[in-house]
Every structure is written in structure tokens, then in C-alpha cells.
Design an enzyme around this catalytic site. Structure first.
Site, PDB file in Angstrom:
ATOM      1  N   HIS A 373       4.925  -5.014  -7.063  1.00  0.00           N
ATOM      2  CA  HIS A 373       5.162  -3.716  -7.697  1.00  0.00           C
ATOM      3  C   HIS A 373       5.624  -2.649  -6.701  1.00  0.00           C
ATOM      4  O   HIS A 373       6.342  -1.726  -7.052  1.00  0.00           O
ATOM      5  CB  HIS A 373       3.902  -3.241  -8.431  1.00  0.00           C
ATOM      6  CG  HIS A 373       2.767  -2.858  -7.538  1.00  0.00           C
ATOM      7  ND1 HIS A 373       2.013  -3.790  -6.851  1.00  0.00           N
ATOM      8  CD2 HIS A 373       2.258  -1.641  -7.203  1.00  0.00           C
ATOM      9  CE1 HIS A 373       1.081  -3.178  -6.146  1.00  0.00           C
ATOM     10  NE2 HIS A 373       1.209  -1.872  -6.335  1.00  0.00           N
ATOM     11  N   LYS A 377       8.878  -0.188  -1.118  1.00  0.00           N
ATOM     12  CA  LYS A 377       8.364   0.580   0.017  1.00  0.00           C
ATOM     13  C   LYS A 377       8.818   0.027   1.360  1.00  0.00           C
ATOM     14  O   LYS A 377       8.671   0.697   2.389  1.00  0.00           O
ATOM     15  CB  LYS A 377       6.836   0.624  -0.015  1.00  0.00           C
ATOM     16  CG  LYS A 377       6.274   1.513  -1.126  1.00  0.00           C
ATOM     17  CD  LYS A 377       4.748   1.545  -1.087  1.00  0.00           C
ATOM     18  CE  LYS A 377       4.170   2.428  -2.179  1.00  0.00           C
ATOM     19  NZ  LYS A 377       2.687   2.422  -2.167  1.00  0.00           N
ATOM     20  N   HIS A 429       5.707   3.594 -12.452  1.00  0.00           N
ATOM     21  CA  HIS A 429       5.447   5.028 -12.248  1.00  0.00           C
ATOM     22  C   HIS A 429       5.918   5.874 -13.436  1.00  0.00           C
ATOM     23  O   HIS A 429       5.903   7.093 -13.365  1.00  0.00           O
ATOM     24  CB  HIS A 429       6.126   5.526 -10.970  1.00  0.00           C
ATOM     25  CG  HIS A 429       5.455   5.056  -9.717  1.00  0.00           C
ATOM     26  ND1 HIS A 429       4.183   5.429  -9.371  1.00  0.00           N
ATOM     27  CD2 HIS A 429       5.892   4.225  -8.727  1.00  0.00           C
ATOM     28  CE1 HIS A 429       3.855   4.863  -8.216  1.00  0.00           C
ATOM     29  NE2 HIS A 429       4.873   4.120  -7.810  1.00  0.00           N
TER      30      HIS A 429
END
Length: 515
Positions: A373, A377, A429
Site C-alpha cells: 500500500h 514511498k 488515502h
């Protein structure tokens, strides 16, 4: 499988059955019960004698059928407490009790009151006899004929149930759950061909039980699936479920790669070309086996393990895929100070997914995909991700971009698992009220995988200690999440989190001791 097959000596091919055939006598005259039992007192068909059950009126007969689902034949009087009491019982058997197996022989002392032509047309009965014509010899003949039909119908029904299990499993054969159904279906098919068995166990050295893998010994046999006495014994060692002479026979069959057959049970070695073989153990055999039966068993033992081996090979690939994904997620955790975050996310999503009634396949996909998920990053500096306090506008844009970055990294795959991971990476998100990012989706327009991952991620982030913050108390975490019900989070997911909070807290404590 070796050419050596160990059988107890027998010279006759005639089928021999064990047990009793249940016959229900329904008549309001006690003398009819006594005479029927006397006429059929020494009756034996395929090595099984008769067990008589008596009912003296229609209502009593109905109760018997609700208590017994294995009545082979009913000798049913037409006229009892009413002129059509027997006909009402026949209708009850077929329609209310939904029993289409029992053979119904209608007997009447007054044929004119229930004309044979009308009864045969309007009621699902199997024979119609006047009491005056049913001599002892004719009664014997009628019951023999009825029992033959009942036996054949039961065998057909067991075959149907076995085929149904195999067909249901074939849609998704390459999963351990489906393999259990597949093996169970094949075993049931084999059992029905043999006339039914009381207890069955399929034992393998493959690690498929409920215990941790380190508790299994690859040199030992464990129950993979079972029926009767061995149902719900998956993961138990051979020596824990079978003892005495039967255990010795199992050990002999496994050591010699052979078949051991006794009057009451048989053990079959199922050969494998890539792993250690398995054993099929069947007890409570209803009859002696013929040469045809033995041939069918031999074919089964030579082929059933092929399906088992293929599925286990697929499982090895799946486990490898899962490990690679989790290791990649672990590397992200090391960079961003969230130890065991992936493991907790998987477990929390599993709890919430089950509570949300996801299908087994969807739940499996969610738990395999959710470790990725935060894959986006990897393109963001850990200086930004670990920065205490508020981020400036440029830093915030970079953080928000990680959702699209993760999606773009995964989106081109045709694999359902990677597609699901791409979706979760992009949309976990998003907010229920449409104020999330990156695309402003709202409500059920957000995939349920993402709604589950969203609340699981938020709960874990607040509830655990990270390198840049302390863990929040559970009461404060739940206060924030409940306040965001219908805003950030799917209201249903908030309710499921509340309902399952004890289980989820147990997960947190086991994987995060400082929470």
C-alpha cells in the site's frame, strides 16, 4: 505404487454387505405388524437383515420420518384414522420431509376406496398391493425389489454429491481450501462406489494443518481431510487418530507402498512422483470388496496424488510471491520507522475483511496485496517522511504524490494480485466524504479493499510507537476514528472496527509490545 497388493484371501466375487435395512410398517392393525415381521423374520439381502420400525397411524409415521432419514422401505396402509391417511403420509414423505429415496409400498384392504390407477398417477409411490394378494412369498419379492431400487438410488445420490464437490472445487482448484473439497469429493465418490463407508481419512506428509510449520515433521503423516470419526482432525498425526491393528496396517502400507485390505477397513498408498506419498484409510466397509472394487481403488491411488502434488507446487509459487512482497514491505518499514507495520496491516485487514463478508478469494487477494500500500514511498526522502511537526506545501505535495507513484509502479501488470495492490496503493488515502487524495473519490466509489486498508493503516499509525512519535492510547485512537465516521472513513468499517476491537488489540499486543 508397487505391484504388491495385500488382500485377505477370498474366493467369491459375490458382494457381501454389513448392517441392516430399515423397514417401516405403518398400519392401525397390530396383527398386520406381527404377520409382516413373521413373514420377513429371516429376510437377508446382500448380507444385511431387516430392522423393523412400527407406526400405528399417519401422524406417528410422519414423526418417524423426521427422526430417521435412512428408512429403505415403508409398507404403508391407506386407510387408518381416515380413509386417506396413508396417502397423506406418502405426500408428506416426498414433499414435507423431502425424502425421494425411501421406497413406498402402499397396502390396502379396500382397493376400491383408493383406486390403483388414480393413486399411481397422483402420488409418488413405488408399488400398490392389496393385502389379500400379499402372500409371504409375494411380500418377500416386493421387498427385495424395493431394496434393490433403494440401494441403487443411494449409490447414485452419493455419486452426485461427490461429483458436486469436485465440480465446485474445480472452479478454483489451485488453493488449499479447494483442494480439501476436491479430495473430499473424490473420496466420497470412491466411498459411494464401494457402497459407503463409516470413516475416512486422507493422510499426507505435506504441511497443510492448522499448527505452526515448525511443529510438523516431514517424515510423519498427518490428516489432510477426513469424514466421520476423522472429520475436524486435520493436522493430527497418524498415531494420534489410528491405533492397534489398523495403525500397523497403515504403517505397512506406507512402508511397502502397497494396499492392505481387511473385512472392516482398507489402507491405500497413494504414490507421488515429486514428494512422499499419502495414505487413504477407510473403515466401516459395508461389504466385502470385489475385484472391480479393488481395481477402482488402485486407479484412485495412482491418480489422486497428482492433483495434490500440482496444487502444492502452485502453493509453493504463491508462498514465494507472498514472501517477496512482504520482504519489500519490510524494507520500507526499516526506512520509515514502522517495525511490523506490514504484519499488523495484514492481520487487521484480515479481521475486517472477514467481518465485511469478503469472499475467501477476495480476502486472500486483499491480504496479499495490502503490504504494497505504501510502495510509492520509495521515491520520497525519508527526511520528509520522518520529519516531526508540519510539512511545508512542497513537502506535502511530494507526500501526496506517493499514492500515484505507487499506482504507476504497479498498474501495468495483468496479474489480479498486482492490480489489486496498485488500486490499494493509489486509493487508500481517499476519504468517504470525497476530500481525500489523489483523485477525490467518495463513498462506495472507493473500492472496499481501499476502505479497509485506509482504516487499518490509520488505526495502526496512531496506535503504535514510531521513531518520530509515541503510541496513542486506545481510547484516544477510537475517539478520533469514531469522530471521522462518514467523513474520512466508511461508516460500516468503523462499526466493524468497534465490533472486533478486542481481536485487533490482541494482534497489536502480539506484534507491537510497546503499544
Amino acid at each position: 505404487m508397487s505391484d504388491e497388493i495385500l488382500f485377505a484371501e477370498d474366493t467369491e466375487e459375490e458382494v457381501e454387505w454389513h448392517g441392516k435395512w430399515k423397514v417401516l410398517i405403518v398400519d392401525d392393525e397390530p396383527e398386520v405388524h406381527a404377520v409382516t415381521k413373521l413373514a420377513l423374520g429371516d429376510f437377508v439381502f446382500q448380507d444385511k437383515d431387516l430392522e423393523f420400525i412400527s407406526a400405528f397411524d399417519g401422524e406417528e409415521a410422519k414423526k418417524v420420518f423426521l427422526e430417521h432419514d435412512d428408512i429403505a422401505v415403508v409398507l404403508l396402509d391407506v386407510v387408518m384414522e381416515t380413509d386417506d391417511a396413508g396417502l397423506k403420509v406418502a405426500d408428506f414423505i416426498r414433499n414435507d420431509a423431502d425424502n425421494h429415496f425411501t421406497r413406498i409400498i402402499l397396502r390396502t384392504g379396500q382397493p376400491g376406496q383408493a383406486p390403483e390407477r388414480d393413486v399411481i398417477i397422483n402420488y409418488d409411490i413405488n408399488d400398490y398391493k392389496s393385502k389379500t394378494e400379499l402372500t409371504a412369498q409375494k411380500l418377500f419379492t416386493v421387498v427385495i425389489s424395493a431394496l434393490r431400487s433403494y440401494r441403487d438410488i443411494i449409490v447414485i445420490e452419493e455419486n452426485r454429491q461427490g461429483l458436486e464437490k469436485i465440480i465446485s472445487a474445480s472452479a478454483d482448484l489451485f488453493s488449499i481450501h479447494s483442494l480439501e473439497s476436491f479430495i473430499e469429493g473424490i473420496v466420497q465418490q470412491l466411498a459411494s462406489l464401494l457402497g459407503g463407508t463409516r470413516d475416512t481419512a486422507y493422510l499426507t506428509s505435506a504441511v497443510v494443518g492448522p499448527k505452526p510449520i515448525e511443529q510438523y515433521n516431514s517424515s510423519e503423516l498427518y490428516v489432510f481431510t477426513g469424514r466421520g470419526e476423522y472429520e475436524n482432525k486435520e493436522g493430527n498425526r497418524l498415531e494420534e487418530v489410528i491405533s492397534g491393528r489398523e495403525l500397523i496396517s497403515c504403517q505397512q502400507a506406507y512402508a511397502n507402498k502397497s494396499m492392505v485390505y481387511e473385512d472392516e477397513y482398507l489402507v491405500v498408498y497413494c504414490d507421488s512422483k515429486i514428494k512422499k506419498g499419502s495414505l487413504l484409510y477407510m473403515s466401516g466397509l459395508p461389504r466385502k470388496l470385489t475385484a472391480t472394487d479393488k481395481h477402482l481403488i488402485e486407479i484412485f491411488s495412482q491418480n489422486v496424488q497428482i492433483a495434490f502434488d500440482n496444487v502444492l507446487l502452485n502453493k509453493d509459487i504463491e508462498d514465494t510471491q507472498k514472501e517477496v512482497i512482504e520482504r519489500l514491505a519490510d524494507s520500507l518499514e526499516e526506512n520509515f520507522g514502522s517495525e511490523n507495520h506490514t504484519k499488523r496491516m495484514i492481520k487487521i485487514c484480515e479481521v475486517l475483511g472477514k467481518a465485511a463478508n469478503l469472499s475467501k478469494q477476495d480476502l486472500k487477494t486483499l491480504c496479499l496485496a495490502v503490504p504494497l500500500h505504501d510502495i510509492g514511498k520509495i521515491r520520497i526522502s525519508d527526511r520528509i517522511m520522518l520529519k516531526p511537526g508540519n510539512l511545508d506545501n512542497e513537502e506535502m505535495i511530494k507526500v501526496r504524490n506517493h499514492a500515484e507513484i505507487g499506482y504507476n509502479l504497479l498498474r501495468d501488470s495483468n496479474r489480479p494480485l498486482i492490480k489489486a495492490a496498485a488500486l490499494i496503493a493509489r486509493d487508500h488515502h481517499e476519504y468517504w466524504n470525497g476530500k481525500g487524495y489523489p483523485r477525490g473519490k467518495s463513498g462506495e466509489g472507493i473500492h472496499i479493499f481501499c476502505r479497509i486498508a485506509s482504516i487499518a493503516d490509520a488505526f495502526d499509525a496512531m496506535r503504535t510507537k514510531r521513531s518520530y512519535k509515541e503510541a496513542w492510547p486506545l481510547e484516544k485512537v477510537m475517539e478520533v476514528i469514531v469522530a471521522e465516521k462518514g467523513q474520512q472513513f466508511d461508516p460500516k468499517m468503523v462499526e466493524l472496527l468497534q465490533e472486533n476491537i478486542d481481536e485487533i488489540e490482541g494482534i497489536m499486543q502480539s506484534l507491537c509490545g510497546d503499544s
